[in-house]
Motif scaffolding. Structure first.
Motif, PDB file in Angstrom:
ATOM      1  N   PHE A  63      34.195  -5.126 -20.056  1.00 23.43           N
ATOM      2  CA  PHE A  63      34.299  -6.252 -19.262  1.00 23.43           C
ATOM      3  C   PHE A  63      32.783  -6.672 -19.212  1.00 23.43           C
ATOM      4  O   PHE A  63      31.879  -6.092 -18.893  1.00 23.43           O
ATOM      5  CB  PHE A  63      34.985  -5.792 -18.007  1.00 23.43           C
ATOM      6  CG  PHE A  63      36.408  -5.127 -18.061  1.00 23.43           C
ATOM      7  CD1 PHE A  63      37.412  -6.079 -17.998  1.00 23.43           C
ATOM      8  CD2 PHE A  63      36.523  -3.901 -18.354  1.00 23.43           C
ATOM      9  CE1 PHE A  63      38.840  -5.618 -18.145  1.00 23.43           C
ATOM     10  CE2 PHE A  63      37.930  -3.428 -18.355  1.00 23.43           C
ATOM     11  CZ  PHE A  63      39.078  -4.164 -18.265  1.00 23.43           C
ATOM     12  N   ILE A  64      32.850  -7.969 -19.132  1.00 22.04           N
ATOM     13  CA  ILE A  64      31.725  -8.939 -18.946  1.00 22.04           C
ATOM     14  C   ILE A  64      31.920 -10.010 -17.744  1.00 22.04           C
ATOM     15  O   ILE A  64      32.780 -10.635 -17.718  1.00 22.04           O
ATOM     16  CB  ILE A  64      31.386  -9.601 -20.222  1.00 22.04           C
ATOM     17  CG1 ILE A  64      30.916  -8.463 -21.116  1.00 22.04           C
ATOM     18  CG2 ILE A  64      29.761 -10.474 -19.862  1.00 22.04           C
ATOM     19  CD1 ILE A  64      30.320  -9.351 -22.818  1.00 22.04           C
ATOM     20  N   LYS A  65      30.768  -9.941 -16.976  1.00 24.13           N
ATOM     21  CA  LYS A  65      30.858 -11.013 -15.881  1.00 24.13           C
ATOM     22  C   LYS A  65      29.370 -11.556 -15.786  1.00 24.13           C
ATOM     23  O   LYS A  65      28.390 -11.110 -15.823  1.00 24.13           O
ATOM     24  CB  LYS A  65      31.225 -10.296 -14.438  1.00 24.13           C
ATOM     25  CG  LYS A  65      31.026 -11.128 -13.294  1.00 24.13           C
ATOM     26  CD  LYS A  65      32.558 -12.132 -13.382  1.00 24.13           C
ATOM     27  CE  LYS A  65      32.548 -12.891 -12.203  1.00 24.13           C
ATOM     28  NZ  LYS A  65      33.788 -13.886 -12.242  1.00 24.13           N
ATOM     29  N   ASP A  69      25.324 -19.062 -12.183  1.00 28.03           N
ATOM     30  CA  ASP A  69      23.937 -19.732 -12.491  1.00 28.03           C
ATOM     31  C   ASP A  69      23.300 -19.198 -13.749  1.00 28.03           C
ATOM     32  O   ASP A  69      22.158 -19.904 -13.990  1.00 28.03           O
ATOM     33  CB  ASP A  69      22.870 -19.746 -11.432  1.00 28.03           C
ATOM     34  CG  ASP A  69      22.512 -18.219 -11.149  1.00 28.03           C
ATOM     35  OD1 ASP A  69      23.190 -17.281 -11.824  1.00 28.03           O
ATOM     36  OD2 ASP A  69      21.994 -18.130 -10.106  1.00 28.03           O
ATOM     37  N   GLY A  70      23.959 -18.392 -14.562  1.00 26.06           N
ATOM     38  CA  GLY A  70      23.438 -17.890 -15.713  1.00 26.06           C
ATOM     39  C   GLY A  70      22.289 -16.741 -15.572  1.00 26.06           C
ATOM     40  O   GLY A  70      21.533 -16.239 -16.703  1.00 26.06           O
ATOM     41  N   SER A  71      22.020 -16.333 -14.402  1.00 25.29           N
ATOM     42  CA  SER A  71      20.753 -15.579 -13.982  1.00 25.29           C
ATOM     43  C   SER A  71      20.789 -14.139 -14.437  1.00 25.29           C
ATOM     44  O   SER A  71      19.855 -13.325 -14.456  1.00 25.29           O
ATOM     45  CB  SER A  71      20.319 -15.742 -12.745  1.00 25.29           C
ATOM     46  OG  SER A  71      21.264 -15.441 -11.961  1.00 25.29           O
ATOM     47  N   SER A  72      22.096 -13.783 -14.298  1.00 23.60           N
ATOM     48  CA  SER A  72      22.172 -12.248 -14.672  1.00 23.60           C
ATOM     49  C   SER A  72      23.877 -12.108 -15.364  1.00 23.60           C
ATOM     50  O   SER A  72      24.773 -12.954 -14.986  1.00 23.60           O
ATOM     51  CB  SER A  72      22.095 -11.376 -13.433  1.00 23.60           C
ATOM     52  OG  SER A  72      22.905 -11.676 -12.480  1.00 23.60           O
ATOM     53  N   ALA A  73      24.101 -11.198 -15.704  1.00 23.19           N
ATOM     54  CA  ALA A  73      25.398 -10.706 -16.330  1.00 23.19           C
ATOM     55  C   ALA A  73      25.662  -9.100 -16.233  1.00 23.19           C
ATOM     56  O   ALA A  73      24.592  -8.339 -16.114  1.00 23.19           O
ATOM     57  CB  ALA A  73      25.462 -11.025 -17.688  1.00 23.19           C
ATOM     58  N   ALA A  74      26.799  -8.665 -15.842  1.00 25.26           N
ATOM     59  CA  ALA A  74      27.195  -7.265 -16.023  1.00 25.26           C
ATOM     60  C   ALA A  74      28.109  -6.977 -17.160  1.00 25.26           C
ATOM     61  O   ALA A  74      28.766  -7.659 -17.482  1.00 25.26           O
ATOM     62  CB  ALA A  74      27.887  -6.988 -14.801  1.00 25.26           C
ATOM     63  N   LEU A  75      27.805  -5.572 -17.806  1.00 20.42           N
ATOM     64  CA  LEU A  75      28.870  -5.243 -18.625  1.00 20.42           C
ATOM     65  C   LEU A  75      29.380  -3.867 -18.106  1.00 20.42           C
ATOM     66  O   LEU A  75      28.667  -3.062 -17.450  1.00 20.42           O
ATOM     67  CB  LEU A  75      28.288  -4.803 -20.023  1.00 20.42           C
ATOM     68  CG  LEU A  75      27.727  -5.904 -20.950  1.00 20.42           C
ATOM     69  CD1 LEU A  75      26.279  -6.690 -20.736  1.00 20.42           C
ATOM     70  CD2 LEU A  75      27.754  -5.579 -22.227  1.00 20.42           C
ATOM     71  N   VAL A  76      30.552  -3.657 -18.375  1.00 23.52           N
ATOM     72  CA  VAL A  76      31.445  -2.384 -17.991  1.00 23.52           C
ATOM     73  C   VAL A  76      32.219  -1.784 -19.025  1.00 23.52           C
ATOM     74  O   VAL A  76      32.809  -2.665 -19.715  1.00 23.52           O
ATOM     75  CB  VAL A  76      32.201  -2.594 -16.698  1.00 23.52           C
ATOM     76  CG1 VAL A  76      33.061  -1.484 -16.218  1.00 23.52           C
ATOM     77  CG2 VAL A  76      31.338  -2.976 -15.371  1.00 23.52           C
ATOM     78  N   CYS A 135      25.912  -1.751 -16.840  1.00 25.13           N
ATOM     79  CA  CYS A 135      24.592  -2.067 -16.810  1.00 25.13           C
ATOM     80  C   CYS A 135      24.452  -3.696 -16.430  1.00 25.13           C
ATOM     81  O   CYS A 135      25.580  -4.405 -16.326  1.00 25.13           O
ATOM     82  CB  CYS A 135      23.836  -1.857 -18.075  1.00 25.13           C
ATOM     83  SG  CYS A 135      24.581  -3.201 -19.522  1.00 25.13           S
ATOM     84  N   GLN A 136      23.157  -4.159 -16.221  1.00 24.42           N
ATOM     85  CA  GLN A 136      23.123  -5.476 -15.834  1.00 24.42           C
ATOM     86  C   GLN A 136      21.992  -5.844 -16.739  1.00 24.42           C
ATOM     87  O   GLN A 136      21.078  -5.047 -17.303  1.00 24.42           O
ATOM     88  CB  GLN A 136      22.582  -5.642 -14.425  1.00 24.42           C
ATOM     89  CG  GLN A 136      23.666  -5.725 -13.385  1.00 24.42           C
ATOM     90  CD  GLN A 136      23.180  -6.188 -12.099  1.00 24.42           C
ATOM     91  OE1 GLN A 136      23.170  -7.188 -11.775  1.00 24.42           O
ATOM     92  NE2 GLN A 136      22.818  -5.097 -11.184  1.00 24.42           N
ATOM     93  N   ILE A 137      21.959  -7.198 -17.048  1.00 30.13           N
ATOM     94  CA  ILE A 137      20.855  -7.896 -17.843  1.00 30.13           C
ATOM     95  C   ILE A 137      20.624  -9.154 -17.213  1.00 30.13           C
ATOM     96  O   ILE A 137      21.536  -9.750 -16.680  1.00 30.13           O
ATOM     97  CB  ILE A 137      21.202  -8.064 -19.293  1.00 30.13           C
ATOM     98  CG1 ILE A 137      20.182  -8.540 -20.106  1.00 30.13           C
ATOM     99  CG2 ILE A 137      22.446  -9.018 -19.275  1.00 30.13           C
ATOM    100  CD1 ILE A 137      20.253  -8.627 -21.633  1.00 30.13           C
ATOM    101  N   LEU A 145      21.814 -16.322 -21.161  1.00 30.41           N
ATOM    102  CA  LEU A 145      22.546 -15.104 -21.489  1.00 30.41           C
ATOM    103  C   LEU A 145      24.042 -15.626 -22.061  1.00 30.41           C
ATOM    104  O   LEU A 145      24.607 -16.402 -21.680  1.00 30.41           O
ATOM    105  CB  LEU A 145      22.748 -14.406 -20.210  1.00 30.41           C
ATOM    106  CG  LEU A 145      21.642 -13.588 -19.450  1.00 30.41           C
ATOM    107  CD1 LEU A 145      22.153 -12.996 -18.168  1.00 30.41           C
ATOM    108  CD2 LEU A 145      21.098 -12.567 -20.342  1.00 30.41           C
ATOM    109  N   THR A 146      24.397 -15.158 -23.458  1.00 28.82           N
ATOM    110  CA  THR A 146      25.489 -15.488 -23.989  1.00 28.82           C
ATOM    111  C   THR A 146      26.240 -14.326 -24.354  1.00 28.82           C
ATOM    112  O   THR A 146      25.514 -13.214 -24.725  1.00 28.82           O
ATOM    113  CB  THR A 146      25.039 -16.204 -25.381  1.00 28.82           C
ATOM    114  OG1 THR A 146      24.234 -17.431 -25.076  1.00 28.82           O
ATOM    115  CG2 THR A 146      26.301 -16.584 -25.988  1.00 28.82           C
ATOM    116  N   GLN A 147      27.638 -14.306 -23.969  1.00 29.51           N
ATOM    117  CA  GLN A 147      28.511 -13.315 -23.800  1.00 29.51           C
ATOM    118  C   GLN A 147      29.353 -13.559 -25.212  1.00 29.51           C
ATOM    119  O   GLN A 147      29.760 -14.671 -25.396  1.00 29.51           O
ATOM    120  CB  GLN A 147      29.261 -13.026 -22.697  1.00 29.51           C
ATOM    121  CG  GLN A 147      30.108 -14.285 -22.312  1.00 29.51           C
ATOM    122  CD  GLN A 147      31.189 -13.903 -21.065  1.00 29.51           C
ATOM    123  OE1 GLN A 147      31.813 -12.757 -20.926  1.00 29.51           O
ATOM    124  NE2 GLN A 147      31.229 -14.657 -20.146  1.00 29.51           N
TER     125      GLN A 147
END
Length: 287
Positions: A63-65, A69-76, A135-137, A145-147
Motif C-alpha cells: 500500500f502507498i499513501k 502536498d507531495g512532501s512525503s509518502a508511506a509504503l506498507v 517506511c516513509q520517504i 515523489l511518484t508512485q
C-alpha cells in the motif's frame, strides 16, 4: 432464556466476522448478553489463529499513501496466508488505514497500535497475518515523489526526483517520464541507483562466486593471471550494468541506458533532472 433476535445475530456477525450459527450459539450460550457473546467469539478466533500462527504469510499487498502536498509518502507491506484474504475488502481497508497512520503520525516502524489492528482483523478472519514492513520517504521543495503499484498490489515503487528548476517536475511530459522510471524499477528491480551505492561487501561476495565459476571453466585453464584478471573485471562490469538502475537498458528503449534517457528528458525540459532515491517493495521479498 433470552429471546435472540435476527438483528442481534446479524450485528454480532458484522462485528466479529463469525458465521451466523456461531453468532446465534454464542448469544444463546450467554443468555443474549452481546458483550459476552462477542468476547467468546473473539476468544475462539484467537484460538483458531494460534493454531495457524506458524503458517507462512507469503501473500498480501503493498500500500502507498502520498501526502496531498507531495512532501512525503508511506509504503506498507501487509501479508496474509492466502491470496483470497489479500483481496478481502477488510484486508485492503486495513492496509490503507495503516498507510494513513504511518503518514499522519510519522511512524517509521511497526508499533503496538498497528500490530494490534492487524491482530484484530486476523482474529476476525481467522487467518495468520503480519505487518511485514513499512517506511516513509520525504521530498523537499525541489523534489517530487511518484508512485506506482503493479498488478493487484504485489509490487509498489516510489521514485524521488529532483531538479534545479522544480517547476519542470509538474510538467505532464516529465511526470509521465518519471512514472515510466517507476514502472521500470518495478519490472527490473535494480539493486542500487548506481555503482557508488552498491554494498561493497555484497559485491565482494559476487566476485568470489565469479572466481569459483572461472576456476571450474575448462576453457580458462592455463590462462595467464593478467588475462584471468581482465575476464573477472569484465564479468563484474557486466554484472553491475545489469543491477544498477542508471546502467540498465531503459524499459521503453533498451538501446538507451536509464541515465541517457534521463539526460534526454532533462535536455528537452531545459533543466537538470536527477533520480535521488527510490523504494521498491515486493510482497514476500526479503528486506
Amino acid at each position: 432464556m433470552a429471546d435472540i433476535s435476527a438483528a442481534d445475530v446479524k450485528k454480532l456477525r458484522e462485528k466479529t466476522g463469525a458465521g451466523m450459527m456461531e453468532c446465534k450459539n454464542a448469544l444463546v450460550e450467554n443468555d443474549g448478553d452481546f458483550a459476552k457473546a462477542e468476547k467468546l467469539l473473539k476468544e475462539k478466533g484467537l484460538a483458531a489463529l494460534e493454531k495457524r500462527a506458524g503458517r507462512a504469510t507469503n501473500n498480501g499487498k503493498v500500500f502507498i499513501k502520498l501526502k496531498s502536498d507531495g512532501s512525503s509518502a508511506a509504503l506498507v507491506e501487509l501479508n496474509a496466508e492466502t491470496d483470497f484474504v489479500a483481496r478481502n475488502p477488510d484486508f485492503i481497508a486495513l492496509g490503507e488505514t495503516i498507510a494513513d497512520k504511518v503518514l499522519s503520525q510519522n511512524i517509521n516502524e511497526p508499533n503496538d497500535e498497528l500490530n494490534g489492528l492487524v491482530q484484530d482483523l486476523a482474529t476476525k478472519i481467522r487467518e495468520n497475518m503480519g505487518l511485514k514492513r513499512l517506511c516513509q520517504i520525504k521530498a523537499s521543495s525541489n523534489e517530487s515523489l511518484t508512485q506506482y503499484i503493479h498488478g493487484d498490489g504485489n509490487i509498489g515503487v516510489i521514485v524521488k526526483c529532483e531538479s534545479d528548476k522544480p517547476e519542470i517536475l509538474k510538467d505532464e511530459e516529465v511526470k509521465n517520464f518519471i512514472f515510466t522510471l517507476a514502472l521500470h524499477i518495478a519490472a527490473f528491480n535494480p539493486v542500487a541507483i548506481d555503482r557508488t551505492k552498491v554494498d561493497q561487501a555484497w559485491l565482494k561476495e559476487q566476485e568470489g562466486i565469479f572466481k569459483v565459476q572461472m576456476d571450474q571453466d575448462e576453457k580458462l585453464k592455463g590462462k595467464p593471471e593478467n588475462v584471468l584478471a581482465g575476464i573477472l573485471q569484465g564479468k563484474i562490469t557486466k554484472y553491475l550494468s545489469e543491477i544498477c538502475f542508471m546502467e540498465q537498458g531503459y524499459v521503453k528503449d533498451e538501446k538507451l541506458t536509464v541515465a541517457k534517457a534521463i539526460e534526454e528528458c532533462a535536455k528537452k525540459a531545459g533543466a537538470k533532472l536527477t533520480v535521488s532515491d527510490y523504494i521498491y517493495y515486493r510482497v514476500g521479498a526479503e528486506g
